[in-house]
Design a protein around this motif. Structure first.
Motif, PDB file in Angstrom:
ATOM      1  N   LYS A  81      -3.250   0.132  -6.793  1.00  0.00           N
ATOM      2  CA  LYS A  81      -4.312   0.262  -6.091  1.00  0.00           C
ATOM      3  C   LYS A  81      -5.468  -0.859  -6.587  1.00  0.00           C
ATOM      4  O   LYS A  81      -6.252  -1.327  -5.748  1.00  0.00           O
ATOM      5  CB  LYS A  81      -4.818   1.579  -6.284  1.00  0.00           C
ATOM      6  N   ARG A 136      -1.340  -8.550  -2.307  1.00  0.00           N
ATOM      7  CA  ARG A 136      -0.675  -7.972  -1.493  1.00  0.00           C
ATOM      8  C   ARG A 136       0.576  -6.986  -2.657  1.00  0.00           C
ATOM      9  O   ARG A 136       0.987  -7.949  -3.564  1.00  0.00           O
ATOM     10  CB  ARG A 136       0.091  -8.530  -0.584  1.00  0.00           C
ATOM     11  N   TYR A 151       4.768   8.044  -3.388  1.00  0.00           N
ATOM     12  CA  TYR A 151       4.194   7.768  -2.345  1.00  0.00           C
ATOM     13  C   TYR A 151       2.686   8.414  -2.137  1.00  0.00           C
ATOM     14  O   TYR A 151       1.887   7.845  -1.716  1.00  0.00           O
ATOM     15  CB  TYR A 151       5.201   7.980  -1.132  1.00  0.00           C
ATOM     16  N   LEU A 185       0.012   7.269   0.556  1.00  0.00           N
ATOM     17  CA  LEU A 185       1.083   6.944   1.720  1.00  0.00           C
ATOM     18  C   LEU A 185       1.562   8.006   2.233  1.00  0.00           C
ATOM     19  O   LEU A 185       1.793   9.186   1.464  1.00  0.00           O
ATOM     20  CB  LEU A 185       1.994   5.817   1.229  1.00  0.00           C
ATOM     21  N   GLN A 186       2.028   7.912   3.463  1.00  0.00           N
ATOM     22  CA  GLN A 186       3.205   9.020   4.004  1.00  0.00           C
ATOM     23  C   GLN A 186       4.519   8.766   3.512  1.00  0.00           C
ATOM     24  O   GLN A 186       4.856   7.528   3.121  1.00  0.00           O
ATOM     25  CB  GLN A 186       3.123   8.874   5.426  1.00  0.00           C
ATOM     26  N   ARG A 211      11.452  -0.054   9.365  1.00  0.00           N
ATOM     27  CA  ARG A 211      10.263   0.700   9.132  1.00  0.00           C
ATOM     28  C   ARG A 211      10.675   2.102   8.743  1.00  0.00           C
ATOM     29  O   ARG A 211      10.072   2.891   8.292  1.00  0.00           O
ATOM     30  CB  ARG A 211       9.665   0.827  10.360  1.00  0.00           C
ATOM     31  N   SER A 268       7.040   2.721   3.699  1.00  0.00           N
ATOM     32  CA  SER A 268       5.529   3.267   4.020  1.00  0.00           C
ATOM     33  C   SER A 268       4.626   2.096   3.808  1.00  0.00           C
ATOM     34  O   SER A 268       4.820   1.651   2.834  1.00  0.00           O
ATOM     35  CB  SER A 268       5.285   4.527   3.410  1.00  0.00           C
ATOM     36  N   ARG A 269       3.813   2.019   4.911  1.00  0.00           N
ATOM     37  CA  ARG A 269       2.911   0.870   4.638  1.00  0.00           C
ATOM     38  C   ARG A 269       1.378   1.032   5.179  1.00  0.00           C
ATOM     39  O   ARG A 269       1.229   1.800   6.229  1.00  0.00           O
ATOM     40  CB  ARG A 269       3.514  -0.248   5.489  1.00  0.00           C
ATOM     41  N   ARG A 270       0.527   0.767   4.537  1.00  0.00           N
ATOM     42  CA  ARG A 270      -0.772   0.415   4.835  1.00  0.00           C
ATOM     43  C   ARG A 270      -1.546  -0.920   4.590  1.00  0.00           C
ATOM     44  O   ARG A 270      -1.610  -1.404   3.424  1.00  0.00           O
ATOM     45  CB  ARG A 270      -1.536   1.671   4.291  1.00  0.00           C
ATOM     46  N   ASP A 271      -1.653  -1.639   5.475  1.00  0.00           N
ATOM     47  CA  ASP A 271      -2.133  -3.109   5.368  1.00  0.00           C
ATOM     48  C   ASP A 271      -1.438  -3.845   4.578  1.00  0.00           C
ATOM     49  O   ASP A 271      -0.138  -4.062   4.766  1.00  0.00           O
ATOM     50  CB  ASP A 271      -3.691  -3.078   5.079  1.00  0.00           C
ATOM     51  N   ALA A 302       2.663  -1.872   0.374  1.00  0.00           N
ATOM     52  CA  ALA A 302       3.874  -1.281   1.103  1.00  0.00           C
ATOM     53  C   ALA A 302       4.621  -0.324  -0.026  1.00  0.00           C
ATOM     54  O   ALA A 302       4.494  -0.615  -1.201  1.00  0.00           O
ATOM     55  CB  ALA A 302       4.917  -2.484   1.554  1.00  0.00           C
ATOM     56  N   GLN A 307      -3.500  11.726  -3.752  1.00  0.00           N
ATOM     57  CA  GLN A 307      -3.413  10.497  -4.398  1.00  0.00           C
ATOM     58  C   GLN A 307      -4.265  10.222  -5.801  1.00  0.00           C
ATOM     59  O   GLN A 307      -5.296  10.834  -5.843  1.00  0.00           O
ATOM     60  CB  GLN A 307      -3.732   9.347  -3.367  1.00  0.00           C
TER      61      GLN A 307
END
Length: 259
Positions: free
Chosen positions: A23, A31, A45, A50-51, A92, A96-99, A102, A233
């Motif tokens: 984070k 990244r 996760y 993340l999911q 995919r 699991s990814r957010r922006d 990953a 989280q």
């Protein structure tokens, strides 16, 4: 691409620090790919916010039998595939990814008598060998202990980030890990986690008495403990930022020195 192997004793908080460091790096414009290489962990996760991916990498490839077959074929030279893998190339279903964050898990043990984790280690080695993500940080949350060194996964690490907690057993682990890191010629960054303010100096002195420099100290914090207890989280707390910055700088400096 900087590959950091986060290592430590069970209960040292290495998964929590992996998530917090990820984070922090994201907040600094980096990244980050987080790889869960602990076959027992179930919640990394969630710590990242993340999911859960639909499957692990091993499941996506067809399970243990398929992985064993692929490893056997590769060892016998019938698999000449040497293509590099980028995060964007990964299915995919297992990512699991957010922006620019990953997450991927190598594999998990789900049932009694499933056998050892060797196929997962072989898959992890093959995956890390082909992984090519220029400009990304790769944080590998290793299983507790030193299995990643015994099974040769260490060859794909740029640096070991060793997480300790204030205990004699953890100090012994630090000493052992420091020796192993020197033996395999990998730089090591050492941090101490869950430290109460009134013993911080004593802890630092104890570690340094073993000939190991302490690169960062992370305080014990009820907000982090509460998030872990409830399965939420983990927060990126302002109080942690100086230690995270010191940790990141130590990683970059030691990787540069070893280049």
């Amino acid at each position: 691409m900087t590959k950091v192997f986060v290592c430590g004793r069970g209960g040292s908080g290495k998964s929590t620090l992996t998530a917090i460091l990820a984070k922090f790096l994201i907040s600094e414009g980096m990244r980050v790919l987080v790889i869960d290489a602990d076959e027992s962990n179930r919640s990394l996760y969630r710590m990242l916010g993340l999911q859960a991916p639909y499957s692990t990498l091993m499941e996506d490839l067809g399970g243990r039998v398929a992985v064993k077959k692929a490893v056997f074929e590769r060892q016998n030279g019938s698999d000449s595939e040497d293509a590099k893998l980028h995060v964007d190339d990964l299915p995919r279903s297992c990512v699991s990814r957010r922006d620019d964050l990953a997450f991927l898990a190598i594999g998990k043990i789900y049932k009694p008598d499933e056998g050892c984790a060797c196929p997962m280690s072989a898959l992890e080695k093959g995956f890390l060998e082909r992984l090519y993500v220029p400009g990304w940080w790769v944080l590998v949350d290793c299983e507790a202990g030193v299995e990643h060194i015994g099974r040769g996964v260490w060859r794909h690490a740029d640096v070991f980030l060793v997480v300790l907690e204030p205990s004699h057993e953890s100090m012994e682990m630090a000493k052992f890990m420091n020796g192993l890191a020197k033996e395999v010629n990998r730089p090591i960054v050492t941090v101490v986690n869950m430290v109460d303010e009134d013993i911080a100096e004593d802890v630092k002195t104890s570690v340094e008495s073993l000939g190991i420099s302490v690169d960062a100290i992370f305080p014990r914090d009820r907000r982090v403990a509460s998030a872990n207890l409830s399965g939420q989280q983990v927060p990126l707390l302002p109080d942690f930022v100086p230690s995270l910055r010191a940790c990141t700088e130590a990683i970059l400096n030691k990787v540069k020195e070893g280049a």
